[in-house]
Design a protein around this motif. Structure first.
Motif, PDB file in Angstrom:
ATOM      1  N   ARG A  76       0.822  -1.208   0.000  1.00 55.08           N
ATOM      2  CA  ARG A  76       0.000   0.000   0.000  1.00 55.08           C
ATOM      3  C   ARG A  76       0.861   1.265   0.000  1.00 55.08           C
ATOM      4  O   ARG A  76       0.695   2.147  -0.844  1.00 55.08           O
ATOM      5  CB  ARG A  76      -0.936   0.019   1.199  1.00 55.08           C
ATOM      6  CG  ARG A  76      -1.758   1.293   1.262  1.00 55.08           C
ATOM      7  CD  ARG A  76      -2.886   1.277   2.258  1.00 55.08           C
ATOM      8  NE  ARG A  76      -3.602   2.537   2.185  1.00 55.08           N
ATOM      9  CZ  ARG A  76      -4.503   2.849   1.282  1.00 55.08           C
ATOM     10  NH1 ARG A  76      -4.817   1.973   0.354  1.00 55.08           N
ATOM     11  NH2 ARG A  76      -5.092   4.026   1.274  1.00 55.08           N
ATOM     12  N   TYR A  77       1.806   1.346   0.916  1.00 51.95           N
ATOM     13  CA  TYR A  77       2.635   2.550   1.022  1.00 51.95           C
ATOM     14  C   TYR A  77       3.606   2.678  -0.146  1.00 51.95           C
ATOM     15  O   TYR A  77       3.790   3.764  -0.706  1.00 51.95           O
ATOM     16  CB  TYR A  77       3.398   2.557   2.349  1.00 51.95           C
ATOM     17  CG  TYR A  77       2.521   2.949   3.519  1.00 51.95           C
ATOM     18  CD1 TYR A  77       2.160   4.279   3.722  1.00 51.95           C
ATOM     19  CD2 TYR A  77       2.036   1.998   4.406  1.00 51.95           C
ATOM     20  CE1 TYR A  77       1.345   4.642   4.794  1.00 51.95           C
ATOM     21  CE2 TYR A  77       1.216   2.349   5.475  1.00 51.95           C
ATOM     22  CZ  TYR A  77       0.875   3.675   5.665  1.00 51.95           C
ATOM     23  OH  TYR A  77       0.066   4.044   6.706  1.00 51.95           O
ATOM     24  N   PHE A  93      12.003   3.880   2.590  1.00 52.54           N
ATOM     25  CA  PHE A  93      11.010   3.024   3.239  1.00 52.54           C
ATOM     26  C   PHE A  93      11.479   1.576   3.240  1.00 52.54           C
ATOM     27  O   PHE A  93      11.320   0.854   4.228  1.00 52.54           O
ATOM     28  CB  PHE A  93       9.663   3.164   2.515  1.00 52.54           C
ATOM     29  CG  PHE A  93       8.549   2.335   3.088  1.00 52.54           C
ATOM     30  CD1 PHE A  93       8.231   2.396   4.432  1.00 52.54           C
ATOM     31  CD2 PHE A  93       7.806   1.495   2.272  1.00 52.54           C
ATOM     32  CE1 PHE A  93       7.207   1.635   4.961  1.00 52.54           C
ATOM     33  CE2 PHE A  93       6.774   0.733   2.785  1.00 52.54           C
ATOM     34  CZ  PHE A  93       6.475   0.797   4.137  1.00 52.54           C
ATOM     35  N   ILE A 220       6.540   8.392   8.057  1.00 54.66           N
ATOM     36  CA  ILE A 220       5.120   8.032   8.006  1.00 54.66           C
ATOM     37  C   ILE A 220       4.615   8.155   9.427  1.00 54.66           C
ATOM     38  O   ILE A 220       5.169   7.547  10.354  1.00 54.66           O
ATOM     39  CB  ILE A 220       4.916   6.586   7.504  1.00 54.66           C
ATOM     40  CG1 ILE A 220       5.474   6.427   6.088  1.00 54.66           C
ATOM     41  CG2 ILE A 220       3.441   6.218   7.522  1.00 54.66           C
ATOM     42  CD1 ILE A 220       5.439   5.010   5.571  1.00 54.66           C
ATOM     43  N   PHE A 225       0.320   5.022  10.500  1.00 52.14           N
ATOM     44  CA  PHE A 225       0.825   3.687  10.193  1.00 52.14           C
ATOM     45  C   PHE A 225       0.148   2.629  11.063  1.00 52.14           C
ATOM     46  O   PHE A 225      -0.286   1.588  10.572  1.00 52.14           O
ATOM     47  CB  PHE A 225       2.339   3.650  10.405  1.00 52.14           C
ATOM     48  CG  PHE A 225       2.974   2.360   9.977  1.00 52.14           C
ATOM     49  CD1 PHE A 225       3.276   2.132   8.645  1.00 52.14           C
ATOM     50  CD2 PHE A 225       3.269   1.371  10.905  1.00 52.14           C
ATOM     51  CE1 PHE A 225       3.861   0.934   8.241  1.00 52.14           C
ATOM     52  CE2 PHE A 225       3.850   0.180  10.523  1.00 52.14           C
ATOM     53  CZ  PHE A 225       4.154  -0.039   9.180  1.00 52.14           C
TER      54      PHE A 225
END
Length: 428
Positions: A76-77, A93, A220, A225
């Protein structure tokens, strides 16, 4: 005729269909090879040895379940970062996630070591080396999950298919050789570890460009999160427990021989999941992307349900019509033939489970994470009811069917509640 050809061509070129095809091809090859290997194990190992292996593999599956939620979170991220052209944030990330997973993997092995007496007592397995092999397989698998999730977010479906196939071949070859050499259950577990290592090694190289472009850090919000990660983990863990805890509970309540027989039944029944599992995997990043860009996505969801439903029903019908033939085809030993009355029912259970799998992935892709409570409730219901009713295999399968069917009905009602007929028609 031209319209029909156009519809067929459009369908085949659809991102879901083409993406699902490559993932399904890879996972089908991998799953088929794993299935063949499991059949080999079921034939070569004694009922008691296969019962130990089946229970350990169910334990591995259960502990590895959060990796699916981890994959959903990462996809998703990462998909959002790539969709916005923020490769530096995506790389940062990845690095941040890898460091945390490495620490988690080390910690996981320590936990298994500490909890060995408890695990050994519950599963009736008095061999620390087997437990440690299982924990090492899970640890490497988590690291590989990170890589595979990034490839999924990049929509590298062809490459994923190739990696799945290579890992499956490695597991098949190593498993057969190790068992032939006399390693028995140890060899089977070592093959699982080798599978995880191949997944990790072959999936990290294509990500070099992403890692090299990593920025200093990616932020994030912890609250943001957690609000997605926690319920996602609960939802996927609870759903996956439907096809894991039954095997573990059978190993606990029944004899080692019965546990081995049920493990064989579960193995054949899961053919349905092997065929349909790739569909929600391909659907997830596509819907995340469409949802983020404000595009139509409900049609994609309906198509996923249809593609999952059709083969599931056909395989289940085959199980009902030819149960003995199916069992003899996959499991040579005469003792497994007594499972014939249960095979069709197990097919019904896996069909419902596969549909629930699509619903869970759909809701998570559009951030309807409150559905995790629904899944958790029925997963706990299955466990409690099996604890109460476990006189025979009929009761265990019946409990699984009823709880999974109630979960499916709840999902349908929830979907209608949040969307309604008008909304669905408008946005499809």
């Amino acid at each position: 005729m031209n319209n029909i050809k156009k519809i067929i061509q459009t369908t085949l070129n659809h991102d879901l269909v083409s993406g699902s095809f490559y993932i399904m091809l890879g996972t089908t090859v991998s799953s088929f090879l794993a299935f063949i290997l499991n059949i080999y194990f079921a034939r070569e190992l004694s009922y008691q040895e296969y019962g130990i292996l089946a229970s350990l593999m169910s334990l591995v599956t259960l502990i590895a379940i959060p990796s699916q939620s981890l994959s959903a979170i990462i996809v998703r991220y990462a998909t959002l970062f790539f969709a916005k052209g923020e490769e530096g944030r995506a790389g940062a990330f990845y690095i941040k996630s890898f460091k945390k997973l490495l620490i988690f993997s080390i910690f996981l092995n320590l936990i298994f070591l500490i909890l060995y007496p408890l695990i050994s007592g519950f599963l009736k397995i008095n061999d620390l080396s087997l437990i440690l092999l299982a924990s090492m397989s899970i640890a490497i698998f988590y690291l590989a999950t990170l890589n595979m999730a990034f490839l999924q977010s990049l929509l590298k479906f062809k490459l994923l298919g190739v990696i799945y196939s290579l890992a499956g071949l490695g597991k098949l070859f190593s498993g057969i050789v190790l068992v032939l050499l006399g390693f028995k259950v140890y060899g089977a577990l070592l093959a699982t570890l080798i599978f995880s290592i191949i997944d990790f090694v072959f999936s990290i190289f294509p990500l070099k460009s992403v890692i090299s472009k990593a920025g200093k850090d990616v932020h994030i919000g912890r609250k943001e999160f957690s609000s997605y990660a926690v319920p996602t983990t609960i939802a996927i863990f609870s759903l996956s427990s439907f096809i894991s805890t039954d095997v573990l509970l059978v190993k606990h309540f029944f004899t080692s021989t019965d546990a081995g027989l049920y493990g064989g039944l579960s193995l054949i029944g899961k053919v349905i999941f092997y065929f349909t599992g790739p569909i929600p995997i391909a659907m997830f990043p596509l819907i995340v992307k469409k949802h983020a860009n404000g595009e139509k996505f409900h049609g994609l969801f309906y198509l996923s349900l249809i593609i999952v439903l059709i083969p599931s029903v056909l395989i289940t019908i085959f199980y009902f019509i030819f149960p003995e033939f199916t069992i003899k085809l996959f499991l040579e030993k005469d003792g497994y033939v007594g499972l014939s009355p249960y095979l069709g029912l197990f097919g019904i259970f896996l069909t419902i489970f596969s549909l629930n799998n699509v619903f869970v992935n759909f809701f998570l892709s559009i951030k309807k994470t409150n559905t995790c409570l629904i899944v958790l409730f029925f997963a706990l219901s299955q466990i409690i009811l099996i604890y109460l009713f476990h006189n025979n295999f009929y009761q265990i399968i019946a409990v699984s069917i009823i709880t999974s069917l109630l979960l499916l009905a709840s999902f349908m009602l929830y979907y209608l509640k949040i969307n309604g007929f008008y909304y669905s028609k408008k946005y499809t």
